[in-house]
Design a protein around this motif. Structure first.
Motif, PDB file in Angstrom:
ATOM      1  N   PHE A  78       7.979   8.128  -2.663  1.00 48.96           N
ATOM      2  CA  PHE A  78       6.925   8.613  -3.541  1.00 48.96           C
ATOM      3  C   PHE A  78       5.629   8.661  -2.749  1.00 48.96           C
ATOM      4  O   PHE A  78       5.196   7.671  -2.177  1.00 48.96           O
ATOM      5  CB  PHE A  78       6.788   7.674  -4.747  1.00 48.96           C
ATOM      6  CG  PHE A  78       5.634   7.992  -5.644  1.00 48.96           C
ATOM      7  CD1 PHE A  78       5.573   9.198  -6.319  1.00 48.96           C
ATOM      8  CD2 PHE A  78       4.610   7.078  -5.819  1.00 48.96           C
ATOM      9  CE1 PHE A  78       4.509   9.495  -7.154  1.00 48.96           C
ATOM     10  CE2 PHE A  78       3.541   7.364  -6.663  1.00 48.96           C
ATOM     11  CZ  PHE A  78       3.491   8.564  -7.325  1.00 48.96           C
ATOM     12  N   GLU A  79       5.054   9.845  -2.660  1.00 48.00           N
ATOM     13  CA  GLU A  79       3.824  10.081  -1.900  1.00 48.00           C
ATOM     14  C   GLU A  79       3.943   9.573  -0.464  1.00 48.00           C
ATOM     15  O   GLU A  79       3.047   8.923   0.064  1.00 48.00           O
ATOM     16  CB  GLU A  79       2.623   9.439  -2.609  1.00 48.00           C
ATOM     17  CG  GLU A  79       2.315  10.077  -3.943  1.00 48.00           C
ATOM     18  CD  GLU A  79       1.115   9.469  -4.640  1.00 48.00           C
ATOM     19  OE1 GLU A  79       0.663   8.371  -4.256  1.00 48.00           O
ATOM     20  OE2 GLU A  79       0.627  10.113  -5.586  1.00 48.00           O
ATOM     21  N   GLY A  80       5.090   9.838   0.154  1.00 45.53           N
ATOM     22  CA  GLY A  80       5.311   9.473   1.550  1.00 45.53           C
ATOM     23  C   GLY A  80       5.673   8.022   1.784  1.00 45.53           C
ATOM     24  O   GLY A  80       5.951   7.621   2.902  1.00 45.53           O
ATOM     25  N   LYS A  81       5.668   7.204   0.750  1.00 45.10           N
ATOM     26  CA  LYS A  81       5.989   5.781   0.906  1.00 45.10           C
ATOM     27  C   LYS A  81       7.405   5.508   0.409  1.00 45.10           C
ATOM     28  O   LYS A  81       7.789   5.956  -0.667  1.00 45.10           O
ATOM     29  CB  LYS A  81       5.006   4.913   0.131  1.00 45.10           C
ATOM     30  CG  LYS A  81       3.592   5.009   0.647  1.00 45.10           C
ATOM     31  CD  LYS A  81       2.673   4.131  -0.166  1.00 45.10           C
ATOM     32  CE  LYS A  81       1.236   4.279   0.313  1.00 45.10           C
ATOM     33  NZ  LYS A  81       0.315   3.502  -0.502  1.00 45.10           N
ATOM     34  N   LYS A  82       8.164   4.755   1.225  1.00 44.20           N
ATOM     35  CA  LYS A  82       9.527   4.382   0.856  1.00 44.20           C
ATOM     36  C   LYS A  82       9.542   2.988   0.250  1.00 44.20           C
ATOM     37  O   LYS A  82       8.845   2.093   0.720  1.00 44.20           O
ATOM     38  CB  LYS A  82      10.436   4.352   2.093  1.00 44.20           C
ATOM     39  CG  LYS A  82      10.908   5.673   2.566  1.00 44.20           C
ATOM     40  CD  LYS A  82      11.932   5.485   3.681  1.00 44.20           C
ATOM     41  CE  LYS A  82      12.397   6.813   4.206  1.00 44.20           C
ATOM     42  NZ  LYS A  82      13.396   6.646   5.268  1.00 44.20           N
ATOM     43  N   SER A  83      10.338   2.841  -0.782  1.00 44.13           N
ATOM     44  CA  SER A  83      10.572   1.504  -1.322  1.00 44.13           C
ATOM     45  C   SER A  83      12.029   1.425  -1.767  1.00 44.13           C
ATOM     46  O   SER A  83      12.637   2.436  -2.128  1.00 44.13           O
ATOM     47  CB  SER A  83       9.620   1.190  -2.477  1.00 44.13           C
ATOM     48  OG  SER A  83       9.769   2.133  -3.503  1.00 44.13           O
ATOM     49  N   ILE A  84      12.563   0.236  -1.704  1.00 39.85           N
ATOM     50  CA  ILE A  84      13.950   0.019  -2.108  1.00 39.85           C
ATOM     51  C   ILE A  84      13.939  -0.753  -3.414  1.00 39.85           C
ATOM     52  O   ILE A  84      13.223  -1.752  -3.562  1.00 39.85           O
ATOM     53  CB  ILE A  84      14.731  -0.741  -1.014  1.00 39.85           C
ATOM     54  CG1 ILE A  84      14.812   0.131   0.237  1.00 39.85           C
ATOM     55  CG2 ILE A  84      16.124  -1.114  -1.515  1.00 39.85           C
ATOM     56  CD1 ILE A  84      15.503  -0.499   1.408  1.00 39.85           C
TER      57      ILE A  84
END
Length: 156
Positions: A78-84
């Protein structure tokens, strides 16, 4: 909510047909006891039809697909940021204190993730311009949840 498999629903539908035919036979007879038998059959028919009109058909998903009760691990961009994230898909919204570990089938994410397999990537559009990319990394069946993986409500 009454939960039935497709097979159970079909058996009830067959029972309604049988009871309807029995009622027709009883109504054609002149026996005085016929009214008692007719009332019993009508009550049975009413109860069976009530079940049919107020039930949900449930279907099991294969082990490698996300369904109700499936715990999954996914990567969200989301908006270039990765999260798991690691969440469990549930049928309905839960209280706020449980929201971080569960996703409801009623939510946009829940609706779009149902039936997905590990390795699948999809996008989810929220609002006018918000796009989230989601990749399913892993799914694990949660033994504490229902054994049924999806629920499709009948509408009449």
């Amino acid at each position: 909510m009454i939960r039935l498999t497709q097979e159970q629903f079909c058996k009830i539908a067959s029972m309604v047909e049988v009871v309807t035919k029995e009622i027709e036979k009883i109504m054609a007879s002149d026996i005085s006891i016929a009214n008692v038998e007719k009332d019993e059959r009508l009550r049975t028919k009413y109860e069976l039809e009530f079940i049919m009109n107020h039930c949900c058909i449930i279907t099991e998903f294969p082990e490698n697909e996300i369904g109700i009760g499936t715990k999954f691990n996914a990567t969200i961009v989301f908006e270039g940021k990765k999260s798991i994230i690691e969440q469990t898909l549930v049928e309905v919204n839960l209280p706020c204190d449980k929201i971080n570990s569960y996703v409801s089938l009623e939510s946009p994410l829940g609706k779009s993730i149902l039936g997905k397999k590990p390795g699948e990537t999809f996008t989810l559009k929220l609002g006018e311009s918000t796009v989230i990319t989601i990749t399913i990394n892993e799914i694990i069946k949660d033994k504490s949840m229902t054994k049924y993986d999806s629920q499709k409500c009948l509408t009449k």
